[in-house]
Design a protein around this motif. Sequence first.
Motif, PDB file in Angstrom:
ATOM      1  N   ASN A 197       0.866  -1.161   0.000  1.00  0.00           N
ATOM      2  CA  ASN A 197       0.000   0.000   0.000  1.00  0.00           C
ATOM      3  C   ASN A 197       0.909   1.219   0.000  1.00  0.00           C
ATOM      4  O   ASN A 197       1.420   1.607   1.036  1.00  0.00           O
ATOM      5  N   GLY A 198       1.147   1.797  -1.163  1.00  0.00           N
ATOM      6  CA  GLY A 198       2.043   2.945  -1.256  1.00  0.00           C
ATOM      7  C   GLY A 198       3.433   2.599  -0.763  1.00  0.00           C
ATOM      8  O   GLY A 198       4.094   1.715  -1.282  1.00  0.00           O
ATOM      9  N   ALA A 199       3.889   3.292   0.300  1.00  0.00           N
ATOM     10  CA  ALA A 199       5.239   3.065   0.836  1.00  0.00           C
ATOM     11  C   ALA A 199       5.273   1.923   1.842  1.00  0.00           C
ATOM     12  O   ALA A 199       6.335   1.458   2.207  1.00  0.00           O
ATOM     13  N   GLN A 200       4.124   1.469   2.297  1.00  0.00           N
ATOM     14  CA  GLN A 200       4.086   0.390   3.268  1.00  0.00           C
ATOM     15  C   GLN A 200       4.020  -0.953   2.558  1.00  0.00           C
ATOM     16  O   GLN A 200       3.388  -1.082   1.519  1.00  0.00           O
ATOM     17  N   SER A 201       4.667  -1.937   3.143  1.00  0.00           N
ATOM     18  CA  SER A 201       4.604  -3.281   2.571  1.00  0.00           C
ATOM     19  C   SER A 201       4.683  -4.323   3.677  1.00  0.00           C
ATOM     20  O   SER A 201       5.300  -4.096   4.717  1.00  0.00           O
ATOM     21  N   TRP A 202       4.014  -5.450   3.439  1.00  0.00           N
ATOM     22  CA  TRP A 202       3.971  -6.548   4.394  1.00  0.00           C
ATOM     23  C   TRP A 202       4.247  -7.849   3.659  1.00  0.00           C
ATOM     24  O   TRP A 202       3.685  -8.105   2.601  1.00  0.00           O
ATOM     25  N   GLY A 203       5.092  -8.678   4.234  1.00  0.00           N
ATOM     26  CA  GLY A 203       5.370  -9.994   3.675  1.00  0.00           C
ATOM     27  C   GLY A 203       4.391 -11.009   4.238  1.00  0.00           C
ATOM     28  O   GLY A 203       4.059 -10.968   5.429  1.00  0.00           O
ATOM     29  N   LEU A 204       3.907 -11.904   3.408  1.00  0.00           N
ATOM     30  CA  LEU A 204       2.984 -12.946   3.845  1.00  0.00           C
ATOM     31  C   LEU A 204       3.793 -14.162   4.281  1.00  0.00           C
ATOM     32  O   LEU A 204       4.605 -14.682   3.518  1.00  0.00           O
ATOM     33  N   ARG A 205       3.575 -14.604   5.501  1.00  0.00           N
ATOM     34  CA  ARG A 205       4.283 -15.756   6.046  1.00  0.00           C
ATOM     35  C   ARG A 205       3.263 -16.770   6.553  1.00  0.00           C
ATOM     36  O   ARG A 205       2.304 -16.411   7.221  1.00  0.00           O
ATOM     37  N   GLN A 206       3.489 -18.027   6.269  1.00  0.00           N
ATOM     38  CA  GLN A 206       2.589 -19.080   6.740  1.00  0.00           C
ATOM     39  C   GLN A 206       3.055 -19.564   8.103  1.00  0.00           C
ATOM     40  O   GLN A 206       4.232 -19.818   8.322  1.00  0.00           O
ATOM     41  N   LYS A 207       2.104 -19.663   9.042  1.00  0.00           N
ATOM     42  CA  LYS A 207       2.392 -20.159  10.386  1.00  0.00           C
ATOM     43  C   LYS A 207       1.541 -21.390  10.638  1.00  0.00           C
ATOM     44  O   LYS A 207       0.339 -21.367  10.411  1.00  0.00           O
ATOM     45  N   ASN A 208       2.165 -22.455  11.090  1.00  0.00           N
ATOM     46  CA  ASN A 208       1.418 -23.648  11.466  1.00  0.00           C
ATOM     47  C   ASN A 208       0.942 -23.499  12.902  1.00  0.00           C
ATOM     48  O   ASN A 208       1.661 -22.958  13.742  1.00  0.00           O
ATOM     49  N   THR A 209      -0.263 -23.978  13.169  1.00  0.00           N
ATOM     50  CA  THR A 209      -0.804 -23.917  14.515  1.00  0.00           C
ATOM     51  C   THR A 209      -0.751 -25.307  15.135  1.00  0.00           C
ATOM     52  O   THR A 209      -0.921 -26.308  14.448  1.00  0.00           O
ATOM     53  N   SER A 210      -0.515 -25.355  16.433  1.00  0.00           N
ATOM     54  CA  SER A 210      -0.466 -26.650  17.101  1.00  0.00           C
ATOM     55  C   SER A 210      -1.872 -27.215  17.308  1.00  0.00           C
ATOM     56  O   SER A 210      -2.043 -28.420  17.410  1.00  0.00           O
ATOM     57  N   ASN A 211      -2.856 -26.350  17.381  1.00  0.00           N
ATOM     58  CA  ASN A 211      -4.240 -26.781  17.536  1.00  0.00           C
ATOM     59  C   ASN A 211      -5.008 -26.405  16.272  1.00  0.00           C
ATOM     60  O   ASN A 211      -4.920 -25.284  15.797  1.00  0.00           O
ATOM     61  N   ALA A 212      -5.767 -27.324  15.766  1.00  0.00           N
ATOM     62  CA  ALA A 212      -6.554 -27.053  14.565  1.00  0.00           C
ATOM     63  C   ALA A 212      -7.702 -26.105  14.898  1.00  0.00           C
ATOM     64  O   ALA A 212      -8.251 -26.122  15.999  1.00  0.00           O
ATOM     65  N   LEU A 213      -8.041 -25.251  13.939  1.00  0.00           N
ATOM     66  CA  LEU A 213      -9.197 -24.366  14.059  1.00  0.00           C
ATOM     67  C   LEU A 213     -10.307 -24.950  13.194  1.00  0.00           C
ATOM     68  O   LEU A 213     -10.093 -25.280  12.035  1.00  0.00           O
ATOM     69  N   ILE A 214     -11.485 -25.079  13.751  1.00  0.00           N
ATOM     70  CA  ILE A 214     -12.600 -25.678  13.024  1.00  0.00           C
ATOM     71  C   ILE A 214     -13.621 -24.598  12.717  1.00  0.00           C
ATOM     72  O   ILE A 214     -14.081 -23.891  13.619  1.00  0.00           O
ATOM     73  N   LEU A 215     -13.954 -24.444  11.438  1.00  0.00           N
ATOM     74  CA  LEU A 215     -14.985 -23.489  11.023  1.00  0.00           C
ATOM     75  C   LEU A 215     -16.337 -24.180  11.075  1.00  0.00           C
ATOM     76  O   LEU A 215     -16.521 -25.254  10.498  1.00  0.00           O
ATOM     77  N   LEU A 216     -17.278 -23.539  11.769  1.00  0.00           N
ATOM     78  CA  LEU A 216     -18.611 -24.096  11.925  1.00  0.00           C
ATOM     79  C   LEU A 216     -19.633 -23.243  11.200  1.00  0.00           C
ATOM     80  O   LEU A 216     -19.481 -22.024  11.118  1.00  0.00           O
ATOM     81  N   LYS A 217     -20.669 -23.874  10.701  1.00  0.00           N
ATOM     82  CA  LYS A 217     -21.766 -23.182  10.043  1.00  0.00           C
ATOM     83  C   LYS A 217     -23.053 -23.636  10.718  1.00  0.00           C
ATOM     84  O   LYS A 217     -23.292 -24.832  10.884  1.00  0.00           O
ATOM     85  N   SER A 218     -23.880 -22.672  11.105  1.00  0.00           N
ATOM     86  CA  SER A 218     -25.142 -23.043  11.736  1.00  0.00           C
ATOM     87  C   SER A 218     -26.189 -23.325  10.663  1.00  0.00           C
ATOM     88  O   SER A 218     -26.202 -22.700   9.612  1.00  0.00           O
TER      89      SER A 218
END
Length: 127
Positions: free
Chosen positions: A54-75
Amino acid sequence: MSSQPDAGVPLSHAPDGNGYKLLELPPDLLALLESENPPVLTLESSPNSAILKNGAQSWGLRQKNTSNALILLKSTESTTLSSSQMPTASLKAIATIHDTVELVSEPSEKAAPVARGKWHEKFARGR
Protein backbone atom coordinates in the motif's frame (compact mmCIF):
# COMPACT_ATOMS: atom_id res chain seq x y z
CA MET A 1 -41.90 -26.88 32.27
CA SER A 2 -40.71 -27.01 28.68
CA SER A 3 -42.31 -29.33 26.18
CA GLN A 4 -39.12 -29.55 24.10
CA PRO A 5 -36.50 -32.13 25.01
CA ASP A 6 -33.02 -30.74 25.70
CA ALA A 7 -30.95 -32.96 23.43
CA GLY A 8 -28.21 -30.40 22.79
CA VAL A 9 -27.11 -29.12 19.40
CA PRO A 10 -26.32 -31.77 16.78
CA LEU A 11 -22.87 -31.46 15.18
CA SER A 12 -21.99 -33.05 11.86
CA HIS A 13 -18.90 -33.10 9.66
CA ALA A 14 -19.83 -31.65 6.28
CA PRO A 15 -16.80 -30.18 4.43
CA ASP A 16 -17.90 -27.78 1.71
CA GLY A 17 -14.86 -28.35 -0.54
CA ASN A 18 -13.53 -24.79 -0.27
CA GLY A 19 -9.99 -24.16 0.91
CA TYR A 20 -9.86 -21.62 3.73
CA LYS A 21 -6.89 -19.61 5.00
CA LEU A 22 -7.05 -17.28 7.96
CA LEU A 23 -5.19 -14.01 7.50
CA GLU A 24 -3.77 -12.33 10.60
CA LEU A 25 -3.71 -8.56 10.02
CA PRO A 26 -1.37 -6.17 11.87
CA PRO A 27 -3.20 -3.39 13.76
CA ASP A 28 -1.98 -0.59 11.45
CA LEU A 29 -3.28 -2.35 8.33
CA LEU A 30 -6.57 -3.20 10.01
CA ALA A 31 -7.04 0.48 10.90
CA LEU A 32 -6.39 1.44 7.26
CA LEU A 33 -8.88 -1.12 5.95
CA GLU A 34 -11.58 -0.02 8.42
CA SER A 35 -11.14 3.69 7.65
CA GLU A 36 -13.68 5.69 5.62
CA ASN A 37 -11.40 5.63 2.56
CA PRO A 38 -9.75 2.19 2.51
CA PRO A 39 -6.62 1.99 0.35
CA VAL A 40 -6.06 -0.10 -2.75
CA LEU A 41 -3.70 -2.96 -1.94
CA THR A 42 -1.50 -4.75 -4.46
CA LEU A 43 0.05 -8.19 -4.20
CA GLU A 44 3.54 -8.72 -5.66
CA SER A 45 5.86 -11.69 -5.71
CA SER A 46 9.32 -11.81 -4.17
CA PRO A 47 11.98 -14.53 -3.92
CA ASN A 48 10.91 -15.47 -0.38
CA SER A 49 7.17 -14.76 -0.25
CA ALA A 50 4.35 -12.63 -1.57
CA ILE A 51 4.37 -8.93 -0.64
CA LEU A 52 1.20 -6.95 0.09
CA LYS A 53 1.74 -3.25 -0.71
CA ASN A 54 0.00 0.00 0.00
CA GLY A 55 2.04 2.94 -1.26
CA ALA A 56 5.24 3.06 0.84
CA GLN A 57 4.09 0.39 3.27
CA SER A 58 4.60 -3.28 2.57
CA TRP A 59 3.97 -6.55 4.39
CA GLY A 60 5.37 -9.99 3.67
CA LEU A 61 2.98 -12.95 3.84
CA ARG A 62 4.28 -15.76 6.05
CA GLN A 63 2.59 -19.08 6.74
CA LYS A 64 2.39 -20.16 10.39
CA ASN A 65 1.42 -23.65 11.47
CA THR A 66 -0.80 -23.92 14.51
CA SER A 67 -0.47 -26.65 17.10
CA ASN A 68 -4.24 -26.78 17.54
CA ALA A 69 -6.55 -27.05 14.56
CA LEU A 70 -9.20 -24.37 14.06
CA ILE A 71 -12.60 -25.68 13.02
CA LEU A 72 -14.99 -23.49 11.02
CA LEU A 73 -18.61 -24.10 11.93
CA LYS A 74 -21.77 -23.18 10.04
CA SER A 75 -25.14 -23.04 11.74
CA THR A 76 -28.11 -24.65 10.01
CA GLU A 77 -31.76 -24.99 10.76
CA SER A 78 -33.90 -27.88 9.63
CA THR A 79 -37.37 -29.15 10.31
CA THR A 80 -37.99 -32.74 11.21
CA LEU A 81 -41.04 -34.77 10.31
CA SER A 82 -42.06 -35.15 13.93
CA SER A 83 -45.37 -34.10 15.36
CA SER A 84 -44.08 -30.72 16.59
CA GLN A 85 -42.71 -29.50 13.23
CA MET A 86 -40.34 -27.26 15.20
CA PRO A 87 -37.12 -26.24 13.42
CA THR A 88 -34.02 -27.83 14.91
CA ALA A 89 -30.76 -25.91 15.07
CA SER A 90 -27.55 -27.78 14.26
CA LEU A 91 -23.91 -27.11 13.46
CA LYS A 92 -21.81 -28.36 10.56
CA ALA A 93 -18.01 -28.46 10.64
CA ILE A 94 -17.24 -27.17 7.15
CA ALA A 95 -13.43 -26.90 7.36
CA THR A 96 -10.43 -27.63 9.57
CA ILE A 97 -7.55 -25.16 9.41
CA HIS A 98 -4.04 -26.13 10.50
CA ASP A 99 -2.17 -22.98 9.47
CA THR A 100 -2.66 -19.22 9.23
CA VAL A 101 -1.08 -16.49 7.13
CA GLU A 102 0.45 -13.57 9.01
CA LEU A 103 1.59 -10.25 7.58
CA VAL A 104 5.04 -9.09 8.65
CA SER A 105 6.00 -5.46 8.08
CA GLU A 106 8.80 -5.18 5.53
CA PRO A 107 11.05 -2.15 4.94
CA SER A 108 10.13 -0.30 1.76
CA GLU A 109 13.76 -0.13 0.62
CA LYS A 110 15.91 -3.04 1.59
CA ALA A 111 19.40 -2.19 2.75
CA ALA A 112 22.32 -3.96 1.16
CA PRO A 113 23.34 -7.00 3.20
CA VAL A 114 26.43 -6.56 5.36
CA ALA A 115 29.32 -8.64 4.05
CA ARG A 116 30.55 -10.98 6.76
CA GLY A 117 33.73 -12.98 6.55
CA LYS A 118 34.33 -16.40 7.91
CA TRP A 119 34.48 -16.79 11.66
CA HIS A 120 38.21 -17.40 11.85
CA GLU A 121 38.95 -14.42 9.54
CA LYS A 122 36.82 -12.12 11.67
CA PHE A 123 38.59 -12.98 14.95
CA ALA A 124 42.11 -13.46 13.49
CA ARG A 125 42.40 -9.75 12.66
CA GLY A 126 42.46 -8.76 16.34
CA ARG A 127 45.50 -10.93 17.19
